[in-house]
Design an enzyme around this catalytic site. Sequence first.
Site, PDB file in Angstrom:
ATOM      1  N   ASP A  68       0.880  -1.169   0.000  1.00 54.10           N
ATOM      2  CA  ASP A  68       0.000   0.000   0.000  1.00 54.10           C
ATOM      3  C   ASP A  68       0.919   1.220   0.000  1.00 54.10           C
ATOM      4  OD1 ASP A  68      -1.599   2.158   0.529  1.00 54.10           O
ATOM      5  OD2 ASP A  68      -2.717   1.195   2.154  1.00 54.10           O
ATOM      6  N   ASN A  95       4.607   5.413 -10.818  1.00 52.18           N
ATOM      7  CA  ASN A  95       3.383   5.383 -11.630  1.00 52.18           C
ATOM      8  C   ASN A  95       2.089   5.311 -10.801  1.00 52.18           C
ATOM      9  OD1 ASN A  95       1.756   4.530 -14.204  1.00 52.18           O
ATOM     10  ND2 ASN A  95       1.434   2.872 -12.735  1.00 52.18           N
ATOM     11  N   TYR A 160      -6.270  15.537  -6.579  1.00 53.16           N
ATOM     12  CA  TYR A 160      -5.517  14.810  -7.608  1.00 53.16           C
ATOM     13  C   TYR A 160      -4.724  15.805  -8.462  1.00 53.16           C
ATOM     14  CZ  TYR A 160      -4.765  11.918 -11.829  1.00 53.16           C
ATOM     15  OH  TYR A 160      -4.214  11.256 -12.899  1.00 53.16           O
TER      16      TYR A 160
END
Length: 253
Positions: A68, A95, A160
Amino acid sequence: MMTAPKAIYPDLANKTVAITGGASGIGAAIVSAFHEQGAKVIFFDIDVASGHELAKELGKNAYFYELDLTDLNQLTKVFSVASQEVGPINILVNNGANDMRHDLMAVTPDYWRQSLAVNLDHQFFAAKAVIPYMCEQQTGAIVNMSSIAWRLGLENAPAYVASKAAIEGLTHSLARELGPEGIRVNCILPGFVETPKQLEKWITPDIQEQILNSQCLKRFNKPPDIANIVLMLASDVSQAMTNQTIVADAGWI
Ligand SMILES: NC(=O)c1ccc[n+]([C@@H]2O[C@H](COP(=O)([O-])OP(=O)(O)OC[C@H]3O[C@@H](n4cnc5c(N)ncnc54)[C@H](O)[C@@H]3O)[C@@H](O)[C@H]2O)c1
């Protein structure tokens, strides 16, 4: 031209590559692309089923580790275990992400922190984990995945978008600091890339049409298109390049 031609980079064979979020989507294409070059590929993901499936499909030289990415202490440990088991890491591809959408007024402090944790923080700590190996070899390549989302000002995703902007800043900071050690740090800003998750969660036929109208090229980029650019930035063919941002969006912005 629908399927991108494949280039071979002989210097990538036998390199040890670490890829975060490699179990699905663009990450899985990057894992497969390095594997095809003969590299030893370590990849990390929270999606255990997909990770094991991809490692099994690729076989020798593909190493999946459950992780995680929001658990930064665990990240440091797992990177260390992987490099002991597989080899000192030469190339890092940052990524992993989760492009969750959020209504502006519904964002709580906890949600904001969690969003930055999954989209930004681990890129720095993954770099920190591999820098000692790269310094020892006086060479290395780090490729950070950002997005055109922050250049466009994508709506309903402020955390984001803020993370993706910060990744470009992080790239410049690391490139300057690590250049003297022979380590190159570059950043890719994909536009829309057609993955199963994008089609399932966000991209309706109407949005697809809007995107095509906005792009110079009238085709959707696919995960291998982005993987091809990662290979180029990881290989010594791009030894002249660091501190750069490559926009791979079929001419959207
Ligand atoms: N697909 C696009 O259109 C697009 C556009 C611009 C930028 N990008 C960027 O490219 C990269 C890959 O995009 P994608 O579309 O393949 O993303 P995705 O969401 O489909 O896949 C990301 C991977 O990260 C993993 N992941 C998520 N949370 C995790 C966690 N906490 N710990 C470990 N792994 C975790 C997922 O399981 C998945 O395998 C991301 O950085 C994304 O922001 C994608």
